[in-house]
Write a protein that holds these residues in place. Structure first.
Motif, PDB file in Angstrom:
ATOM      1  N   TRP A   1     -12.944  -0.554   1.349  1.00 29.41           N
ATOM      2  CA  TRP A   1     -12.532  -0.460   2.746  1.00 29.41           C
ATOM      3  C   TRP A   1     -13.634  -1.047   3.617  1.00 29.41           C
ATOM      4  O   TRP A   1     -14.750  -0.536   3.625  1.00 29.41           O
TER       5      TRP A   1
ATOM      6  N   PHE B   1      -8.856  -5.591  -2.419  1.00 26.35           N
ATOM      7  CA  PHE B   1      -8.630  -5.201  -3.809  1.00 26.35           C
ATOM      8  C   PHE B   1      -9.002  -6.358  -4.737  1.00 26.35           C
ATOM      9  O   PHE B   1      -8.584  -7.496  -4.533  1.00 26.35           O
TER      10      PHE B   1
ATOM     11  N   GLN C   1       1.724   2.694  -5.499  1.00 25.68           N
ATOM     12  CA  GLN C   1       0.446   2.826  -4.823  1.00 25.68           C
ATOM     13  C   GLN C   1       0.394   4.149  -4.079  1.00 25.68           C
ATOM     14  O   GLN C   1       1.204   4.416  -3.203  1.00 25.68           O
TER      15      GLN C   1
ATOM     16  N   GLY D   1      -4.901   5.525  -0.389  1.00 29.56           N
ATOM     17  CA  GLY D   1      -6.314   5.412  -0.705  1.00 29.56           C
ATOM     18  C   GLY D   1      -6.614   4.914  -2.100  1.00 29.56           C
ATOM     19  O   GLY D   1      -7.780   4.946  -2.537  1.00 29.56           O
ATOM     20  N   LYS D   2      -5.598   4.437  -2.808  1.00 33.69           N
ATOM     21  CA  LYS D   2      -5.780   3.972  -4.186  1.00 33.69           C
ATOM     22  C   LYS D   2      -5.305   2.520  -4.330  1.00 33.69           C
ATOM     23  O   LYS D   2      -4.595   1.992  -3.483  1.00 33.69           O
ATOM     24  N   GLY D   3      -5.683   1.918  -5.450  1.00 33.54           N
ATOM     25  CA  GLY D   3      -5.170   0.597  -5.751  1.00 33.54           C
ATOM     26  C   GLY D   3      -3.789   0.677  -6.375  1.00 33.54           C
ATOM     27  O   GLY D   3      -3.400   1.713  -6.908  1.00 33.54           O
ATOM     28  N   PRO D   4      -3.020  -0.409  -6.318  1.00 30.05           N
ATOM     29  CA  PRO D   4      -1.698  -0.414  -6.949  1.00 30.05           C
ATOM     30  C   PRO D   4      -1.804  -0.161  -8.453  1.00 30.05           C
ATOM     31  O   PRO D   4      -2.680  -0.705  -9.125  1.00 30.05           O
TER      32      PRO D   4
ATOM     33  N   GLY E   1      -8.168  -2.922  -8.958  1.00 32.88           N
ATOM     34  CA  GLY E   1      -9.218  -1.940  -8.768  1.00 32.88           C
ATOM     35  C   GLY E   1      -8.841  -0.944  -7.691  1.00 32.88           C
ATOM     36  O   GLY E   1      -7.721  -0.975  -7.156  1.00 32.88           O
TER      37      GLY E   1
END
Lengths: 110, 113
Positions: free
Chosen positions: B109, B90, A38, A41-44, B105
Motif C-alpha cells: 500500500w 501487487f 480477493q 487487504g489481501k492479494g487475489p 503477492g
C-alpha cells in the motif's frame, strides 16, 4: 481490444441463497479465463482456470462454467465466509497478459 | 502460499521522492509482474519480466521503471512519486505460456502525500 465486464458490481445474499456471478468477455483467441477471490487487504487468490467453451470446474460451493462469450461463477448455498470480491480475467492471443474485470463484491449475511 | 514476498507492505512518501517496491519469489518462476489496483479500474498491468534483465511495458507504465537482476527479485521504481500513484501494488508470478496461472503477492500500500 480485449475486454472483461463483470456483473453485478455488488451482490448481497442470505446464507444458503444460491446465485451466479457473470463475466462477459471479448478477446481475440482465448488462451484462458481465470477466476480469483480477493478478501479485503489481501492479494487475489486463484480459484479456477477455464480454457474452452463447455468446460466446468468445481471447488466446494463454487462452480465455474465457460461459453464463447461469458463465464459464470455459480455459488451454491453460500456461507458468510464466501463473502469477498470475485475477479475474472482473460488471457488472449493478441495481448498475452491478463485483462481483469472490475470484480463483483459478494456479501453473504447469516 | 505462492512464495511471494513484497516489501514494504505499507509506505507513505512525499510527492517528488523516489520509491522502490521489492518483490521476492522463492519458486524460480520465469515471469514476474507488477500490477496496480485502484477503485473503479480493477487490476492493471504496469510492467512485467520474462527473465533476468528482460522486461516489457504493460498498460500503465508511465512514471514507473523496473529491474530484474536476479530471477527471484523484481523491483518497481517510481522515480518521482506523484499523488496519482497512490495505490495498492501487487506483484505476481507465473511460469508463462498459454493459460498459465498468475499467483499474486499480498500487496504494497503506497500513499503519496
Amino acid at each position: 481490444e480485449d475486454q472483461v465486464t463483470q456483473s453485478p458490481e455488488a451482490l448481497r445474499l442470505q446464507e444458503g441463497e444460491s446465485s451466479s456471478l457473470n463475466c462477459s468477455y471479448t478477446v481475440s483467441g482465448l488462451r484462458g479465463l481465470f477466476w480469483y477471490r480477493q478478501d479485503p487487504g489481501k492479494g487475489p487468490e486463484f480459484l479456477f482456470t477455464l480454457y474452452s467453451a463447455g468446460e466446468e470446474k468445481e471447488k466446494e460451493r463454487l462452480k465455474a462454467t465457460l461459453t464463447k462469450k461469458e463465464s459464470f461463477l455459480h455459488i451454491t448455498a453460500p456461507k458468510p465466509e464466501d463473502s469477498a470480491t470475485y475477479l475474472c480475467a482473460v488471457q488472449g492471443r493478441s495481448q498475452g497478459n491478463l485483462i481483469f474485470g472490475k470484480g463483483t463484491k459478494l456479501s453473504v449475511k447469516p | 502460499d505462492a512464495g511471494i514476498t513484497q516489501s514494504p507492505r505499507h509506505k507513505v512518501t512525499e510527492t517528488g521522492t523516489p520509491v522502490t517496491l521489492r518483490c521476492h519469489q522463492t519458486e524460480n518462476h520465469r515471469y514476474m509482474y507488477w500490477y496496480r489496483q485502484d477503485p473503479g479500474h480493477g487490476l492493471r498491468l504496469i510492467h512485467y519480466s520474462y527473465g533476468v534483465k528482460d522486461t516489457d511495458k504493460g498498460e500503465v507504465s508511465d512514471g514507473y521503471s523496473v529491474s530484474r537482476s536476479k530471477t527471484e527479485d523484481f523491483l518497481l521504481t517510481l522515480e518521482s512519486a506523484t499523488s496519482s500513484q497512490t495505490s495498492v501494488y501487487f506483484c505476481a508470478i507465473s511460469r508463462g505460456g498459454d493459460g498459465n496461472t498468475i499467483y499474486f503477492g499480498e500487496g504494497s500500500w503506497l500513499t503519496v502525500v
